[in-house]
Design a protein around this motif. Structure first.
Motif, short mmCIF file in Angstrom:
data_model
loop_
_atom_site.label_atom_id
_atom_site.label_comp_id
_atom_site.label_asym_id
_atom_site.label_seq_id
_atom_site.Cartn_x
_atom_site.Cartn_y
_atom_site.Cartn_z
N ARG A 78 -6.98 8.79 -3.83
CA ARG A 78 -6.60 7.37 -3.83
C ARG A 78 -5.24 7.21 -3.15
NH1 ARG A 78 -7.16 5.26 -9.41
NH2 ARG A 78 -9.05 4.17 -8.70
N ALA A 79 -4.29 8.07 -3.50
CA ALA A 79 -2.96 7.97 -2.91
C ALA A 79 -3.00 8.25 -1.41
CB ALA A 79 -2.00 8.95 -3.60
N ARG A 80 -3.79 9.22 -0.99
CA ARG A 80 -3.92 9.49 0.45
C ARG A 80 -4.42 8.26 1.18
NH1 ARG A 80 -6.88 15.32 -0.39
NH2 ARG A 80 -5.03 16.67 -0.28
N SER A 81 -5.41 7.58 0.61
CA SER A 81 -5.96 6.38 1.23
C SER A 81 -4.90 5.28 1.32
CB SER A 81 -7.16 5.88 0.43
OG SER A 81 -7.66 4.67 0.96
N ALA A 136 0.83 -1.20 0.00
CA ALA A 136 0.00 0.00 0.00
C ALA A 136 0.86 1.25 0.00
CB ALA A 136 -0.93 0.00 1.21
N LEU A 137 1.90 1.27 0.84
CA LEU A 137 2.76 2.45 0.95
C LEU A 137 3.51 2.68 -0.36
CD1 LEU A 137 3.38 4.52 3.16
CD2 LEU A 137 5.36 3.13 3.80
N CYS A 138 4.05 1.61 -0.93
CA CYS A 138 4.82 1.75 -2.17
C CYS A 138 3.92 2.11 -3.35
CB CYS A 138 5.58 0.46 -2.45
SG CYS A 138 6.94 0.16 -1.30
N PHE A 166 -1.60 5.76 1.40
CA PHE A 166 -0.64 6.16 2.44
C PHE A 166 -1.18 5.79 3.81
CE2 PHE A 166 1.50 9.28 -0.50
CZ PHE A 166 2.79 8.85 -0.27
N ALA A 167 -2.46 6.08 4.06
CA ALA A 167 -3.06 5.79 5.36
C ALA A 167 -2.98 4.30 5.68
CB ALA A 167 -4.51 6.28 5.40
N GLN A 168 -3.25 3.45 4.68
CA GLN A 168 -3.14 2.01 4.90
C GLN A 168 -1.69 1.62 5.20
OE1 GLN A 168 -5.00 -0.29 1.65
NE2 GLN A 168 -6.21 1.52 1.19
N GLY A 169 -0.77 2.23 4.47
CA GLY A 169 0.64 1.87 4.63
C GLY A 169 1.24 2.32 5.94
N TYR A 170 0.65 3.33 6.59
CA TYR A 170 1.20 3.80 7.86
C TYR A 170 1.21 2.71 8.93
CZ TYR A 170 0.75 8.60 6.08
OH TYR A 170 0.87 9.74 5.34
#
Length: 314
Positions: free
Chosen positions: A235-238, A175-177, A240-244
């Motif tokens: 979409r990217a914000r979401s 998710a982060l990548c 990033f949030a998952q990847g945190y």
């Protein structure tokens, strides 16, 4: 994924030189990654640079102005290198410094070979595919291209012993990548359009009436470029949030490294969100002093979620 890595004696000169070559590639081609890796112990920093140098090589093969058969031949050589690494046939006598450094890193950290294979497969996809019809196609490509590199990086960094969500680390890395890769796509929209490439999902580009605007590099009365970019930003914000969720799984320095890289790209995403149509005219970036501040905050234990209120227009 948590591993106890034994100490090693001083590296042989060819191996040190190979790692130095990979560090130079990283510094030149991935300056944002450099902010994160310099927070790591030397051995882990070297290993991450070797992974990036291999990733850069296969990526450059796909993008090179060569005939398709020449590109395929070079990618076959890269795939054979992965096989040789898996069978322990790469040592310090190999003539390729990237192979020498990567072989040492694979042996030291017992790195998985499947993600290395995915990197080569993703480069082959670049040859076979003119674009992506929908998000499912692009998301899977991101997982195999950028996510594979991220999963290898976490194998080097290691996770905290007994971390509750350790089995989901790969999911969080992907998710982060993917968020980082999508941010790169938005940053490069104008440059890619000049070269006849649209990397965003085709159905979404058409939904916002932006196909002509992107191909021509100019505005259009029926194009909602701001809407298209804003849709991808959300979409990217979401993602990033998952990847945190990855950060609690890493130790202090590993977390600081990933927080620096993720934080810089999240800051870039917000700059794009503030100027959505500017991406056609120029590549936006984050000023170097801000990158340094993000890196220092990561080292101090901050996480990207904590920094988010400070991000926005500069």
């Amino acid at each position: 994924m948590a591993r106890r890595i034994p100490s090693t004696p001083r590296l042989p000169r060819p191996v040190r030189a190979a790692y130095e070559h990979c560090a130079a590639v990283t510094a030149q081609q991935a300056p944002d990654l450099r902010y994160g890796v310099r927070l790591l112990p030397t051995a882990k920093r070297r290993a991450l640079c070797s992974l990036y140098a291999f990733h850069r090589r296969v990526d450059d093969i796909a993008a090179a102005p060569l005939r398709a058969d020449h590109k395929r031949a070079r990618l076959r050589a890269a795939a054979q290198l992965v096989v040789d690494l898996g069978q322990g046939r790469v040592d310090s006598r190999h003539p390729d410094p990237v192979a020498v450094a990567l072989g040492h890193a694979v042996g030291r950290y017992r790195l998985s070979h499947e993600p290395l294979e995915e990197l080569v497969d993703a480069a082959r996809d670049d040859l076979d595919r003119a674009g992506y019809q929908d998000w499912d196609q692009l998301g899977e490509y991101c997982r195999r291209r950028t996510g594979a590199l991220g999963r290898l990086a976490v194998e080097v960094l290691g996770t905290r012993p007994g971390a509750r969500d350790e089995p989901r680390a790969g999911e969080y890395v992907d998710a982060l990548c993917t968020a980082v890769h999508l941010t790169h796509i938005l940053r490069d929209l104008g440059r890619d359009a000049v070269h006849g490439r649209i990397a965003l999902p085709r159905d979404e580009v058409e939904r916002f009436g932006c196909a002509h605007a992107l191909w021509s590099g100019s505005g259009s009365s029926d194009a909602d470029l701001a809407g298209l970019v804003g849709y991808q930003v959300e979409r990217a914000r979401s993602l990033f949030a998952q990847g945190y969720a990855l950060f609690p799984l890493l130790d202090r320095r590993g977390g600081a490294c990933v927080a620096a890289v993720a934080g810089i790209h999240r800051r870039l995403l917000e700059r794009i969100a503030a100027r959505p149509t500017a991406v056609l005219r120029r590549q936006l970036d984050v000023p170097a002093p801000h990158k340094t501040l993000i890196t220092l905050r990561g080292l101090a234990g901050h996480r990207p979620r904590q920094l988010a209120p400070h991000w926005g227009q500069d």
